[in-house]
Design a protein around this motif. Structure first.
Motif, PDB file in Angstrom:
ATOM      1  N   ILE A 220      51.597  21.448  29.911  1.00 10.77           N
ATOM      2  CA  ILE A 220      52.134  22.412  28.951  1.00 10.77           C
ATOM      3  C   ILE A 220      52.273  23.773  29.619  1.00 10.77           C
ATOM      4  CG2 ILE A 220      51.665  23.680  26.800  1.00 10.77           C
ATOM      5  CD1 ILE A 220      50.081  21.249  25.838  1.00 10.77           C
ATOM      6  N   LYS A 221      53.407  24.422  29.361  1.00 12.17           N
ATOM      7  CA  LYS A 221      53.623  25.798  29.801  1.00 12.17           C
ATOM      8  C   LYS A 221      53.989  26.644  28.588  1.00 12.17           C
ATOM      9  CE  LYS A 221      56.741  28.698  32.533  1.00 12.17           C
ATOM     10  NZ  LYS A 221      57.560  28.785  33.761  1.00 12.17           N
ATOM     11  N   LEU A 222      53.342  27.794  28.462  1.00 14.00           N
ATOM     12  CA  LEU A 222      53.638  28.728  27.379  1.00 14.00           C
ATOM     13  C   LEU A 222      54.313  29.970  27.933  1.00 14.00           C
ATOM     14  CD1 LEU A 222      53.407  29.764  24.435  1.00 14.00           C
ATOM     15  CD2 LEU A 222      51.130  30.630  25.032  1.00 14.00           C
ATOM     16  N   LYS A 223      55.465  30.327  27.366  1.00  9.00           N
ATOM     17  CA  LYS A 223      56.123  31.585  27.711  1.00  9.00           C
ATOM     18  C   LYS A 223      55.422  32.710  26.966  1.00  9.00           C
ATOM     19  CE  LYS A 223      59.698  32.358  29.592  1.00  9.00           C
ATOM     20  NZ  LYS A 223      59.968  32.725  31.018  1.00  9.00           N
ATOM     21  N   GLY A 224      54.751  33.558  27.728  1.00  4.87           N
ATOM     22  CA  GLY A 224      54.019  34.667  27.146  1.00  4.87           C
ATOM     23  C   GLY A 224      54.772  35.977  27.300  1.00  4.87           C
ATOM     24  N   GLY A 225      54.021  37.072  27.309  1.00  6.01           N
ATOM     25  CA  GLY A 225      54.625  38.389  27.391  1.00  6.01           C
ATOM     26  C   GLY A 225      55.281  38.832  26.106  1.00  6.01           C
ATOM     27  N   VAL A 226      54.979  38.153  25.013  1.00  4.06           N
ATOM     28  CA  VAL A 226      55.607  38.415  23.715  1.00  4.06           C
ATOM     29  C   VAL A 226      54.666  39.185  22.797  1.00  4.06           C
ATOM     30  CG1 VAL A 226      56.572  37.340  21.643  1.00  4.06           C
ATOM     31  CG2 VAL A 226      57.076  36.381  23.907  1.00  4.06           C
ATOM     32  N   HIS A 227      53.418  38.742  22.740  1.00  2.00           N
ATOM     33  CA  HIS A 227      52.414  39.340  21.866  1.00  2.00           C
ATOM     34  C   HIS A 227      51.364  40.059  22.709  1.00  2.00           C
ATOM     35  CE1 HIS A 227      54.150  37.296  18.466  1.00  2.00           C
ATOM     36  NE2 HIS A 227      53.948  36.104  19.002  1.00  2.00           N
ATOM     37  N   PRO A 228      50.543  40.904  22.102  1.00  2.00           N
ATOM     38  CA  PRO A 228      49.453  41.528  22.847  1.00  2.00           C
ATOM     39  C   PRO A 228      48.593  40.487  23.546  1.00  2.00           C
ATOM     40  CG  PRO A 228      49.704  42.576  20.710  1.00  2.00           C
ATOM     41  CD  PRO A 228      50.613  41.383  20.708  1.00  2.00           C
ATOM     42  N   ASP A 251      53.175  31.949  31.451  1.00  2.00           N
ATOM     43  CA  ASP A 251      54.187  32.716  32.184  1.00  2.00           C
ATOM     44  C   ASP A 251      54.411  34.041  31.459  1.00  2.00           C
ATOM     45  OD1 ASP A 251      56.352  33.715  33.547  1.00  2.00           O
ATOM     46  OD2 ASP A 251      57.776  32.223  32.836  1.00  2.00           O
ATOM     47  N   LEU A 252      54.120  35.158  32.138  1.00  2.00           N
ATOM     48  CA  LEU A 252      54.163  36.469  31.488  1.00  2.00           C
ATOM     49  C   LEU A 252      55.404  37.289  31.804  1.00  2.00           C
ATOM     50  CD1 LEU A 252      51.783  36.792  29.682  1.00  2.00           C
ATOM     51  CD2 LEU A 252      51.017  35.644  31.759  1.00  2.00           C
ATOM     52  N   ASN A 253      56.244  36.867  32.749  1.00  2.00           N
ATOM     53  CA  ASN A 253      57.416  37.656  33.137  1.00  2.00           C
ATOM     54  C   ASN A 253      57.049  39.110  33.437  1.00  2.00           C
ATOM     55  OD1 ASN A 253      59.830  35.915  31.026  1.00  2.00           O
ATOM     56  ND2 ASN A 253      59.270  35.548  33.146  1.00  2.00           N
ATOM     57  N   ALA A 254      55.916  39.291  34.115  1.00  2.00           N
ATOM     58  CA  ALA A 254      55.480  40.612  34.594  1.00  2.00           C
ATOM     59  C   ALA A 254      55.248  41.610  33.465  1.00  2.00           C
ATOM     60  CB  ALA A 254      56.483  41.174  35.602  1.00  2.00           C
ATOM     61  N   GLN A 273      45.978  25.990  34.715  1.00  2.00           N
ATOM     62  CA  GLN A 273      46.328  25.400  36.003  1.00  2.00           C
ATOM     63  C   GLN A 273      46.819  26.487  36.948  1.00  2.00           C
ATOM     64  OE1 GLN A 273      49.765  22.719  35.987  1.00  2.00           O
ATOM     65  NE2 GLN A 273      48.488  21.167  36.992  1.00  2.00           N
ATOM     66  N   TYR A 274      47.680  27.363  36.452  1.00  2.00           N
ATOM     67  CA  TYR A 274      48.056  28.580  37.171  1.00  2.00           C
ATOM     68  C   TYR A 274      48.580  29.617  36.187  1.00  2.00           C
ATOM     69  CZ  TYR A 274      52.887  26.538  37.427  1.00  2.00           C
ATOM     70  OH  TYR A 274      54.103  25.972  37.163  1.00  2.00           O
ATOM     71  N   LEU A 275      48.590  30.864  36.640  1.00  2.00           N
ATOM     72  CA  LEU A 275      49.076  31.999  35.869  1.00  2.00           C
ATOM     73  C   LEU A 275      50.335  32.503  36.552  1.00  2.00           C
ATOM     74  CD1 LEU A 275      48.455  34.014  33.526  1.00  2.00           C
ATOM     75  CD2 LEU A 275      47.150  35.361  35.193  1.00  2.00           C
ATOM     76  N   GLU A 276      51.442  32.532  35.801  1.00  4.08           N
ATOM     77  CA  GLU A 276      52.737  32.826  36.412  1.00  4.08           C
ATOM     78  C   GLU A 276      53.179  34.270  36.143  1.00  4.08           C
ATOM     79  OE1 GLU A 276      57.399  31.349  36.053  1.00  4.08           O
ATOM     80  OE2 GLU A 276      55.782  30.038  35.350  1.00  4.08           O
ATOM     81  N   ASP A 277      53.477  34.980  37.211  1.00  2.00           N
ATOM     82  CA  ASP A 277      54.042  36.332  37.168  1.00  2.00           C
ATOM     83  C   ASP A 277      53.392  37.218  36.107  1.00  2.00           C
ATOM     84  OD1 ASP A 277      56.029  36.322  39.260  1.00  2.00           O
ATOM     85  OD2 ASP A 277      57.154  34.886  38.051  1.00  2.00           O
ATOM     86  N   PRO A 278      52.081  37.413  36.185  1.00  2.00           N
ATOM     87  CA  PRO A 278      51.454  38.271  35.184  1.00  2.00           C
ATOM     88  C   PRO A 278      51.818  39.737  35.322  1.00  2.00           C
ATOM     89  CG  PRO A 278      49.860  37.659  36.863  1.00  2.00           C
ATOM     90  CD  PRO A 278      51.091  36.840  37.116  1.00  2.00           C
ATOM     91  N   THR A 279      52.082  40.185  36.558  1.00  2.20           N
ATOM     92  CA  THR A 279      52.314  41.616  36.794  1.00  2.20           C
ATOM     93  C   THR A 279      53.433  41.782  37.811  1.00  2.20           C
ATOM     94  OG1 THR A 279      51.043  43.678  37.069  1.00  2.20           O
ATOM     95  CG2 THR A 279      50.757  41.978  38.756  1.00  2.20           C
ATOM     96  N   PRO A 280      54.104  42.933  37.843  1.00  2.00           N
ATOM     97  CA  PRO A 280      55.248  43.100  38.747  1.00  2.00           C
ATOM     98  C   PRO A 280      54.859  43.225  40.217  1.00  2.00           C
ATOM     99  CG  PRO A 280      55.361  44.653  36.898  1.00  2.00           C
ATOM    100  CD  PRO A 280      53.985  44.054  36.892  1.00  2.00           C
ATOM    101  N   ALA A 448      61.877  46.493  26.355  1.00  2.66           N
ATOM    102  CA  ALA A 448      61.614  45.457  27.360  1.00  2.66           C
ATOM    103  C   ALA A 448      60.998  46.042  28.614  1.00  2.66           C
ATOM    104  CB  ALA A 448      62.909  44.720  27.690  1.00  2.66           C
ATOM    105  N   LYS A 449      60.466  47.247  28.518  1.00  8.23           N
ATOM    106  CA  LYS A 449      59.879  47.901  29.682  1.00  8.23           C
ATOM    107  C   LYS A 449      58.718  47.081  30.234  1.00  8.23           C
ATOM    108  CE  LYS A 449      57.821  52.282  31.174  1.00  8.23           C
ATOM    109  NZ  LYS A 449      57.362  53.631  30.742  1.00  8.23           N
ATOM    110  N   ARG A 450      58.608  47.020  31.569  1.00  2.00           N
ATOM    111  CA  ARG A 450      57.510  46.306  32.212  1.00  2.00           C
ATOM    112  C   ARG A 450      56.745  47.272  33.109  1.00  2.00           C
ATOM    113  NH1 ARG A 450      60.312  43.772  29.534  1.00  2.00           N
ATOM    114  NH2 ARG A 450      60.933  41.608  29.648  1.00  2.00           N
ATOM    115  N   PRO A 451      55.426  47.089  33.209  1.00  2.00           N
ATOM    116  CA  PRO A 451      54.601  46.258  32.329  1.00  2.00           C
ATOM    117  C   PRO A 451      54.415  46.921  30.969  1.00  2.00           C
ATOM    118  CG  PRO A 451      53.217  47.406  33.891  1.00  2.00           C
ATOM    119  CD  PRO A 451      54.628  47.723  34.274  1.00  2.00           C
ATOM    120  N   ARG A 452      54.184  46.112  29.960  1.00  2.00           N
ATOM    121  CA  ARG A 452      54.080  46.624  28.593  1.00  2.00           C
ATOM    122  C   ARG A 452      52.624  46.796  28.171  1.00  2.00           C
ATOM    123  NH1 ARG A 452      57.006  42.952  24.437  1.00  2.00           N
ATOM    124  NH2 ARG A 452      58.670  43.372  25.931  1.00  2.00           N
ATOM    125  N   TRP A 453      51.762  45.910  28.651  1.00  8.18           N
ATOM    126  CA  TRP A 453      50.347  45.973  28.235  1.00  8.18           C
ATOM    127  C   TRP A 453      49.441  46.108  29.445  1.00  8.18           C
ATOM    128  CZ3 TRP A 453      53.391  42.102  25.689  1.00  8.18           C
ATOM    129  CH2 TRP A 453      53.622  42.337  24.337  1.00  8.18           C
TER     130      TRP A 453
END
Length: 453
Positions: A220-228, A251-254, A273-280, A448-453
């Motif tokens: 399972i992969k969850l697209k994150g970066g949506v909620h806090p 996956d946080l899309n930075a 299993q892994y953390l994908e693109d948490p930060t830029p 859509a500014k990164r990083p947001r949190w």
């Protein structure tokens, strides 16, 4: 086998309101279908992005390739480079013809506003070329569908599947993951779609169960970066409890700072299993990688060969997500896999909204890549049966797609479906993907500014 004709057809198909760090998917997704026909009557298929400026470049390059032999991939690449105005000898990803992209996600499916932070020196970048937010060249993006189509033809001529042209398959079926998204019940003003809403932990778990029941996914992969971040921690923990033993990815899309990424990574020890693109950026990813217990994955900060040395020096990633659409096709993607092998990186595969031609190409590439050992991403369930390929050649069994054994890609074009999707393109009014602007119709304060949190 000389190229005599190339048909380039834009298509549109329904897309659910999938939320991501850049906004939300619009009601229509765009793709471009390429069909190459030779003097011997053989034809091959390719698929690529559908944004209008990319489409224009594909059409322009199609005219330049008439008369070439389908085996002449180097000359084909040179002609694409000359047509779009980029020198072939330029470093991969450092030059090219760059086009203005939408303010939301780019044609490659990554947030445009995150792009300024990508690349090997993100912390000090002061400018970026627009249109290649992950720094791949326009040449590679435009070349890819033609290369896939020519490999399809060459496989048909030789009577072998494309995986054989890439060295032979090392697995008979390619595992894919359940790709989960936070989503609205339906597009505003429309009836809810069959997937329903997924705006909290219970909704995410219901969505996972639906996809696993229908496709048999075993990761399972969850697209994150949506909620806090704390809400996304809760979602992962809910999935971990509901599906014990099933590998999970986020996956946080930075979307997070280095500090937030480290905190969350530590809190999720034992669940991912892994953390994908948490930060830029490579530097930020390196800081996070040194402080969290799970490997980091990317298809944002390492997207060109010159990114490998700084990323390896910073120990930024443990997993690279391959994508033939922007690495320059299947053969060049095999070269990337060899680089990953040399650097000791594991591999998975990135996905954007795609149809069956891309799924077939992805499956052949993954089947012939020994060190691609993580299950691949796919958006196929979200297309909900819409496709331009005839049914039957591609199917999911226990979360994996058996590798087609028919010659070439092993799929055939459904011309009636192609005509319908082309008409949908003409009528839908969307000409470039813009998740951010679509979101702002309903939430004017969205950024859509990164990083947001």
């Amino acid at each position: 086998m000389i190229i005599r004709q190339i048909q380039v057809t834009p298509v549109a198909f329904r897309d659910p309101p999938l939320l991501n760090a850049a906004g939300v998917h619009e009601p229509w997704a765009l793709r471009t279908i390429v069909e190459v026909v030779t003097d011997e009557g053989l034809s091959g298929l390719g698929e690529t992005y559908g944004d209008v400026r990319h489409l224009a470049k594909v059409r322009e390059c199609a005219d330049a390739l008439i008369g070439l032999d389908v085996h002449a991939l180097h000359e084909m690449y040179a002609r694409v480079a000359a047509t779009v105005g980029a020198p072939v000898t330029a470093p991969h990803g450092s030059t090219g013809v760059f086009e203005e992209e939408p303010s939301g996600e780019t044609a490659e499916g990554k947030p445009a506003e995150a792009a300024a932070n990508e690349g090997p020196n993100a912390a000090t970048k002061t400018a970026k070329p627009t249109g290649t937010t992950t720094k791949e060249t326009t040449v590679d993006r435009v070349f890819s569908p033609f290369e896939v189509a020519c490999l399809d033809i060459r496989g048909k001529a030789a009577g072998v599947p494309v995986s054989d042209l890439l060295g032979g398959r090392v697995r008979d079926a390619v595992p894919y993951s359940a790709y989960l998204f936070c989503k609205w019940a339906g597009h505003p003003g429309e009836e809810p779609d069959r997937f329903g809403a997924a705006l909290d932990e219970a909704g995410i778990v219901r969505q996972a169960k639906l996809l696993i029941d229908e496709y048999g996914f075993q990761s399972i992969k969850l697209k994150g970066g949506v909620h806090p971040p704390d809400q996304e921690i809760s979602a992962i923990r809910a999935l971990h409890e509901a599906f014990p033993g099933v590998p999970l990815r986020l996956d946080l899309n930075a979307a997070w700072t280095v500090e937030t990424s480290i905190r969350v990574g530590r809190e999720l020890e034992g669940t991912l299993q892994y953390l994908e693109d948490p930060t830029p950026g490579i530097e930020g990813m390196g800081e996070v990688a040194a402080a969290v217990p799970m490997p980091l994955a990317t298809n944002m900060c390492v997207v060109a060969p010159e990114h490998f040395p700084p990323a390896m020096a910073a120990r930024s990633i443990g997993v690279l997500l391959l994508d033939h659409h922007y690495w320059g096709g299947l053969v060049r993607s095999s070269h990337v896999a060899a680089m990953c092998d040399a650097f000791g990186l594991s591999m998975s595969m990135h996905s954007n909204s795609h149809l069956g031609i891309s799924l077939a190409a992805m499956t052949h590439l993954a089947a012939a890549t020994p060190n691609l050992t993580f299950a691949c991403d796919t958006h196929t369930p979200w297309q909900d049966g819409q496709d331009v390929v005839a049914p039957g050649a591609l199917r999911f069994e226990n979360g994996a797609v058996p590798v087609p054994t028919a010659p070439g890609l092993g799929v055939e074009l459904d011309r009636d479906a192609l005509a319908v999707m082309n008409e949908q393109y003409d009528k839908c009014g969307i000409r470039k993907r813009d998740d951010t602007s679509y979101m702002r119709r309903f939430d004017p304060s969205f950024t859509a500014k990164r990083p947001r949190w």
